[in-house]
Enzyme design. Structure first.
Site, PDB file in Angstrom:
ATOM      1  N   GLU A 125       0.753  -1.104  -0.135  1.00  0.00           N
ATOM      2  CA  GLU A 125      -0.469   0.249   0.157  1.00  0.00           C
ATOM      3  C   GLU A 125       0.315   1.304  -0.080  1.00  0.00           C
ATOM      4  O   GLU A 125       0.822   2.327  -1.006  1.00  0.00           O
ATOM      5  CB  GLU A 125      -1.256  -0.302   1.177  1.00  0.00           C
ATOM      6  CG  GLU A 125      -1.903  -0.819   1.358  1.00  0.00           C
ATOM      7  CD  GLU A 125      -1.347  -2.433   0.804  1.00  0.00           C
ATOM      8  OE1 GLU A 125      -0.299  -2.614   1.929  1.00  0.00           O
ATOM      9  OE2 GLU A 125      -1.943  -3.293   1.228  1.00  0.00           O
ATOM     10  N   HIS A 197     -11.687  -6.125   8.273  1.00  0.00           N
ATOM     11  CA  HIS A 197     -12.207  -6.150   7.233  1.00  0.00           C
ATOM     12  C   HIS A 197     -14.152  -5.532   7.597  1.00  0.00           C
ATOM     13  O   HIS A 197     -14.609  -5.546   6.727  1.00  0.00           O
ATOM     14  CB  HIS A 197     -13.535  -7.356   6.307  1.00  0.00           C
ATOM     15  CG  HIS A 197     -11.689  -8.027   6.136  1.00  0.00           C
ATOM     16  ND1 HIS A 197     -10.894  -8.614   6.981  1.00  0.00           N
ATOM     17  CD2 HIS A 197     -11.186  -8.581   5.306  1.00  0.00           C
ATOM     18  CE1 HIS A 197     -10.130  -9.103   5.968  1.00  0.00           C
ATOM     19  NE2 HIS A 197      -9.999  -9.262   5.007  1.00  0.00           N
TER      20      HIS A 197
HETATM   21  C1  LIG Z   1      -1.782  -4.859   3.785  1.00  0.00           C
HETATM   22  C2  LIG Z   1      -2.617  -5.737   3.930  1.00  0.00           C
HETATM   23  N1  LIG Z   1      -3.208  -5.404   2.300  1.00  0.00           N
HETATM   24  C3  LIG Z   1      -4.131  -6.491   1.457  1.00  0.00           C
HETATM   25  C4  LIG Z   1      -4.716  -7.022   2.313  1.00  0.00           C
HETATM   26  C5  LIG Z   1      -5.464  -8.617   1.438  1.00  0.00           C
HETATM   27  N2  LIG Z   1      -5.223  -9.232   1.480  1.00  0.00           N
HETATM   28  C6  LIG Z   1      -5.574 -10.860   2.300  1.00  0.00           C
HETATM   29  S1  LIG Z   1      -4.009 -11.787   1.262  1.00  0.00           S
HETATM   30  C7  LIG Z   1      -3.909 -11.532   0.782  1.00  0.00           C
HETATM   31  C8  LIG Z   1      -2.732 -11.962  -0.742  1.00  0.00           C
HETATM   32  C9  LIG Z   1      -1.573 -12.290  -0.036  1.00  0.00           C
HETATM   33  O1  LIG Z   1      -1.166 -13.174  -0.636  1.00  0.00           O
HETATM   34  P1  LIG Z   1       0.529 -14.109  -0.309  1.00  0.00           P
HETATM   35  O2  LIG Z   1       1.105 -13.285   0.650  1.00  0.00           O
HETATM   36  O3  LIG Z   1       1.105 -14.756  -1.453  1.00  0.00           O
HETATM   37  O4  LIG Z   1      -0.304 -15.149   0.522  1.00  0.00           O
HETATM   38  P2  LIG Z   1      -1.101 -16.529   0.221  1.00  0.00           P
HETATM   39  O5  LIG Z   1      -2.673 -15.897   0.082  1.00  0.00           O
HETATM   40  O6  LIG Z   1      -0.965 -16.827  -0.902  1.00  0.00           O
HETATM   41  O7  LIG Z   1      -1.229 -17.409   0.540  1.00  0.00           O
HETATM   42  C10 LIG Z   1      -4.357 -10.402   0.375  1.00  0.00           C
HETATM   43  C11 LIG Z   1      -3.714  -9.051  -0.321  1.00  0.00           C
HETATM   44  C12 LIG Z   1      -4.025  -7.743   3.422  1.00  0.00           C
HETATM   45  N3  LIG Z   1      -4.793  -8.436   4.138  1.00  0.00           N
HETATM   46  N4  LIG Z   1      -3.419  -6.674   3.971  1.00  0.00           N
END
Ligand SMILES: Cc1ncc(C[n+]2csc(CCOP(=O)(O)OP(=O)(O)O)c2C)c(N)n1
Ligand SMILES: [Mg+2]
Lengths: 393, 465
Positions: A125, A197
C-alpha cells in the site's frame, strides 16, 4: 438457531444443503425498528428514471440522457471507464485490479484500456500510494485502489506527509501538487468483516488539511462524486461503503456527470430535528426517522454530508438553527470521530437556538469484534432512541 | 543494567548466567567489521569504506545483471514418487512413527479444510481459508522446531497449530466464535492463536508480523542469555508469510533489522504462485523471495514445499544456524530465510473464485502432478509402513473426530456481550463502562428489537458477574 446437527454428524454430504445454523441476517420476530433495510423501497434510492433525472444537481447533458439500473460497484465501474476514456492521463491500479478487483469495480477495464493504464501492483500500500502521488506530481490522474480501507495504514505516511503537503511546501512553484490523485477504498461493516474488514477510518483523514475526504451513499452519488474527485486538483480519499456495492441499486444516468465536492445534500426537509450522517447509516437513519415521525408526530430533516472534509458547515448550521435539535450518526468509533467535529461546529453556530444537547449515535469505543457487529454499528432502534432523546429533552 | 553491543565475540558457552543484576552483560555477537579510521590506503585494490567492505576496484564498466545469474536451486530429498533421491546422502533421521504423525497431521488439516470450506458454502460460518497443497510446509517446518519456539503466522498455516497439538475443539470454537474461543468470538475464522502453544494470534493485515517476529527473536535472545540457558535450550522465532506479503515494506524492514541485530529468527516464505489473483510475475521480477535474503546478508535456502522431508531438514538446520550452533556462524545467532515452493491449488478463500483469473486445467494439472500428502504416503507405502487399509481407517477416524467437534462447537453459546468492549485496554475504561450501561438501557427499553439469547448470559452478559 437450532441446526440439524445430528444429520450433519451422521452423514456429511458436501453437496447436500443444510439451512444455516446461525440466523445472521434475520431479525427478532417482534422487531418493529431493527428489521432489515429494504433497499428496493427506500426513498433514498432512485427507483425510477424520472426521479433520477429530476435531480437539480445534474447538468443538462445528464438530465437529457437515459438511465440504467446499476448497483454501486457498477456505477463506480462506469465512472472509472468514463475517466479512462475521456482522459489519456487517467491511470487505474492497485492489488488485483486487473482481473476486475475483489469487489468487481474495475471489471473489463484492463481489457478495454490496456495494461499500461490499468494494472496490478505488487502487494504494498505504501508503494501504491507513493507511486500514485509521483504520477500525480508529474501531471497524470492516478486512481489508486486500496483493497480494503483497513489496509490503508502502510500508506498513511504517503497520504499525510506527502499528498496533503506537496502543494503547501512547493509554495509559488506553479503546478507542483498531488492534485489528480484519488485513493479509493472500500470501507465499513458488512456484518461479518471483524477487526480488519470493517473499518471506517475517515476521521483519521479528516484531521489532515490538504486531503479531501468523500463518502458516497448511493450509485448515483458514487458516479458523480468519483468523477468530480478525479477532476479535482486536490488529492481525494474516496471511501466506498462496501456493503452498498451490491445492496444499493438504483437508476443511474448513463451520461457522465459530476456532483459538487463542497455541498452537503438535504435528503428530506423537516422542522423538528436534523439528522446528519453519510454513507451506509443514512438508510438506517431514514428508517428511524420514519418511525419517529409516526410515533411522535414530528418532522425530521435528513442531511448527507457526502464530503466529510472540507465539509459544508453552512448547510448543517442553517438546518440546526431551524430545527434546534441535531442527531449525528456514523459507523466508526464515537471518540474523536467526525461527529465530534460536527457537534462542536453546531455548538458554536447554533448555541442560542439549540433545544437539546447534540446527540451522537456512533460505533462504540472499541474494535469490530466479529459476532458483536450488530451491537456496535448504529441500528434503527439506537437512532430512533437518539431522536426521541432530542425531542423529549 | 545495560546491554553492551559490538563487544568482542564471546563463545556461547562462556556466557555466564547473570547473577548480579547491575553487572554489565556481554553478548555473543558478531565481531564488528574493522575498517580503517583513516582514509583509503594508497595503492589498495579494495574499496575500504564502511558499507561496502572488501569490494575490489575494477576498470570494467559492467552492471550486475540478475537475468544472467542462475536461479537459486531448490532443495529436495524425495521425488514426486516418494523416493529418496540421493542414496549417498546421510540417512534421514526420521522414524516411520514420526513420519506417520506428520502424515496424519497433514491429513487432518486437509479433511478439516474440506469440511469447513463446504460448511462455509452452506452458510454455517462466515469465512474460511484452506491450505491445500501447503500442508507440508506448515507441518514439516513446525516439526523441526522446539515447542518453546515462538511462532508468528499469516493464515494459511493451519498445519502448525495441528502439529503443535491445537485440539479440534479449539479449531471449531474459533471457527464458530463460541464462548470457548480464546479469541472471544472477535476474529474472523482461521485467525487462531494460542499462548499455550507459543503461536501469536493471526492478524489479517499482511506482513505486520514479520518485523514483530524479528523483535520477538531479539527478546528471546536477550532473555535466554540472561537466564543462562544452554545453547540447546535457547529458543528461536519462526515467522510465516506469503510471497505476496513479502512485497510489503514490513518484510524488507524486518529482514534488515533482524540481520543488523543478529536475531535468531527463521523467516519462512510460502511461495504459492499467487496473491489472490496476482501471479508472481506481477509481484516481483527477481529470483523469488530467496534472492532478497542475500541482499540483506541473510543465509537463505529455497526448498521444495511439497517435500515434507526437505522442509523439515531445512528448518532443522536453519534452527541450528539461527542459534549459532553451526560451525560457520561464529557461534552467533542470526536470521535465516527459507523460501518454500508449493502451488496454491485452492481458491484464495471462500470469498474468491480463482477461475476468474486462472485456467481450471492449470489447477487440475498441478493437483495431479504433486502434493505433499500423496508424496509422503508413497514414501511410507514403499517402506510398508502404510497401506490402503490403514489409509481408509485413519481417514474415517479423522473425519469422525472433526464432525464430532463440529457438532459440539456449532450450537454453543457465544461469549458474553461485554466482550465487545473488553481487552481493548487492560481494564474497561470509564467511557466504555458508560457505553455498556447505555447499551444495557437500550436492550431493556427496546427488548423486542434485539435477540441476545445466543450470547452467554443474554443481556446480563453485558455486566460483570
Ligand atoms: C496490508 C494488507 N493488504 C491487503 C490485504 C488483502 N489480502 C489478503 S490476502 C492477500 C494476498 C496475500 O498473498 P500471499 O502473501 O502470497 O499469501 P497467500 O494468500 O498466497 O497464502 C491480500 C492482498 C491484506 N490482508 N493486508
Ligand atoms: Mg501467495
Amino acid at each position: 438457531m437450532a441446526a440439524p446437527l445430528r444429520s450433519l454428524s451422521r452423514a456429511w454430504r458436501p453437496s447436500k444443503c443444510f439451512p444455516s445454523a446461525r440466523t445472521y441476517s434475520t431479525h427478532p420476530p417482534n422487531a418493529r425498528l431493527n428489521t432489515e433495510i429494504d433497499y428496493k423501497t427506500t426513498p433514498l434510492l432512485h427507483h425510477t428514471s424520472s426521479t433520477c433525472l429530476a435531480n437539480p444537481e445534474l447538468p443538462e447533458s445528464a438530465k437529457s440522457s437515459t438511465t440504467s439500473r446499476q448497483n454501486l460497484f457498477q456505477s463506480v465501474n462506469s465512472a472509472l471507464a468514463h475517466a479512462l476514456r475521456s482522459n489519456d492521463s487517467t491511470l487505474l491500479f492497485g492489488e488485483d485490479v486487473a482481473f476486475g478487483g475483489v469487489f468487481r469495480c474495475s471489471m473489463n477495464l484492463a481489457t478495454e484500456f490496456g495494461s499500461e493504464r490499468v494494472f496490478n501492483t505488487p502487494l504494498s500500500e505504501q508503494g501504491i500510494v507513493g507511486f500514485a502521488i509521483g504520477c500525480a506530481m508529474e501531471g497524470m490522474r492516478p486512481i489508486a485502489e486500496i483493497q480494503f480501507a483497513d489496509y490503508v495504514y502502510p500508506a498513511f505516511d504517503q497520504l499525510v506527509n506527502e499528498a496533503a503537503k506537496v502543494r503547501y511546501r512547493a509554495g509559488t512553484n506553479p503546478g507542483m501538487h498531488a492534485g489528480g490523485l484519488v485513493v479509493r477504498m472500500p470501507a465499513g461493516g458488512v456484518g461479518h468483516g471483524a477487526l480488519y474488514h470493517s473499518q471506517s477510518p475517515e476521521a483519521l483523514f479528516t484531521h489532515i488539511p490538504g486531503l479531501r475526504v468523500v463518502i458516497p451513499r448511493s450509485p448515483v452519488q458514487a458516479k458523480g462524486l468519483l468523477l468530480a474527485s478525479i477532476e479535482c486538483n486536490d488529492p481525494v480519499v474516496f471511501l466506498e461503503p462496501k456493503i452498498l456495492y451490491r445492496a444499493a441499486v438504483e437508476q443511474v444516468p448513463v451520461a457522465a456527470y459530476t456532483l459538487p465536492l463542497d455541498k452537503a445534500e438535504i435528503l428530506k426537509q423537516g422542522s423538528d430535528v436534523t439528522i446528519i450522517s453519510y454513507g451506509t447509516p443514512l438508510y438506517t437513519c431514514q428508517k428511524a426517522l420514519e418511525a419517529a415521525e409516526k410515533d411522535f408526530g414530528i418532522s425530521c430533516e435528513l442531511i448527507d454530508l457526502r464530503t466529510i472534509y472540507p465539509w459544508d458547515r453552512e448547510t448543517v448550521v442553517k438546518s440546526v438553527s431551524k430545527t434546534g435539535r441535531a442527531v449525528i450518526v456514523h459507523e466508526s468509533m464515537i471518540n474523536a470521530g467526525v461527529g465530534a467535529e460536527v457537534a462542536a461546529t453546531i455548538q458554536e453556530g447554533c448555541f442560542l437556538t439549540l433545544e437539546a444537547p447534540v446527540q451522537r449515535i456512533c460505533g462504540w469505543s472499541t474494535h469490530m469484534g466479529l459476532v458483536y457487529e450488530r451491537f456496535n454499528v448504529p441500528d434503527v432502534a439506537r437512532i430512533y432512541d437518539g431522536i426521541k432523546k432530542a425531542i423529549q429533552y | 543494567m545495560y546491554f553492551r553491543h559490538g563487544c568482542r565475540r564471546v563463545a556461547p558457552s562462556k556466557v555466564l548466567p547473570i547473577g548480579a543484576r547491575n553487572a554489565p552483560i556481554t553478548y555473543p555477537t558478531r565481531a564488528p567489521r574493522r575498517w580503517s579510521s583513516v582514509s583509503q590506503r594508497p595503492g589498495s585494490d579494495h574499496l575500504v569504506f564502511p558499507g561496502a567492505v572488501d569490494s575490489k576496484f575494477t576498470t570494467n564498466l559492467a552492471f550486475e545483471r540478475p537475468s544472467e545469474k542462475t536461479a537459486m536451486p531448490t532443495f529436495r530429498i524425495m521425488d514426486q514418487d516418494g523416493k529418496i533421491i540421493d542414496k549417498d546422502r546421510e540417512p534421514l533421521v526420521v522414524t516411520d512413527e514420526e513420519a506417520i504423525k506428520w502424515y496424519k497431521d497433514m491429513l487432518t488439516v486437509s479433511i478439516l479444510d474440506i469440511i469447513m470450506f463446504e460448511a462455509q458454502r452452506q452458510g454455517r460460518l462466515s469465512f474460511y481459508m484452506v491450505s491445500a497443497g501447503e500442508e507440508g510446509i506448515a507441518v514439516g517446518s513446525s516439526a523441526a522446531l522446539s515447542p518453546a519456539d515462538v511462532i508468528f503466522a499469516q493464515y494459511r498455516e493451519t498445519g502448525i497449530f495441528q502439529q503443535r497439538g491445537f485440539p479440534l475443539s479449539a479449531f471449531m470454537s474459533q471457527l464458530f466464535c463460541n464462548k470457548n474461543d480464546v479469541g472471544r468470538g472477535r476474529n474472523m475464522p482461521v485467525h487462531y492463536g494460542s499462548k499455550e502453544l507459543n503461536i501469536h494470534t493471526i492478524s489479517s493485515p499482511l506482513a505486520t508480523q514479520i518485523p514483530q517476529a524479528a523483535g520477538a527473536a531479539y527478546a528471546l535472545k536477550l532473555q535466554d542469555a540472561l537466564a543462562g540457558k544452554s545453547p540447546e535450550e535457547r529458543r528461536v522465532v519462526a515467522c510465516y508469510f506469503g510471497e505476496g506479503a513479502a512485497s510489503e515494506g514490513d518484510f524488507h524492514a524486518a529482514l534488515n533489522i533482524a540481520a543488523t541485530r543478529s536475531t535468531p529468527c527463521i523467516f519462512i516464505c510460502r511461495n504459492n504462485g499467487f496473491a489472490i489473483s496476482t501471479p508472481t510475475l506481477e509481484q516481483y521480477r527477481g529470483d523469488g523471495i530467496a534472492s532478497r535474503g542475500i541482499g540483506y546478508g541473510i543465509d537463505t535456502i529455497r526448498v521444495d514445499g511439497n517435500d515434507i522431508f526437505a522442509v523439515r531438514e531445512a528448518t532443522k538446520r536453519a534452527r541450528e544456524m539461527a542459534l549459532g550452533l553451526d560451525n560457520d556462524g561464529n557461534g552467533e545467532p542470526r536470521p535465516i530465510l527459507i523460501e518454500a515452493m508449493s502451488y496454491r491449488v485452492s481458491h484464495h478463500s471462500t470469498s474468491d473464485d480463482s477461475f476468474a483469473y486462472r485456467a481450471r486445467v492449470e489447477v487440475e494439472d498441478w493437483k495431479r502432478r504433486d502434493n505433499p500428502i500423496t508424496r509422503l504416503r508413497k514414501y511410507l507405502e514403499s517402506r510398508s509402513a502404510w497401506d490402503e487399509g490403514r489409509e481408509k481407517e485413519v481417514r474415517a477416524a479423522i473425519r469422525k473426530d472433526v464432525l464430532k467437534a463440529f457438532a459440539e462447537a456449532e450450537g454453543e453459546k457465544r461469549p458474553p456481550l461485554r466482550s465487545l468492549w473488553e481487552d481493548v485496554y487492560e481494564n474497561v475504561t470509564e467511557e466504555q463502562e458508560a457505553q455498556i450501561k447505555e447499551m444495557g438501557r437500550i436492550l431493556e427499553e427496546y427488548k423486542d428489537e434485539y435477540d441476545v439469547e445466543e450470547f452467554e448470559g443474554g443481556r446480563n452478559g453485558l455486566f460483570k458477574a
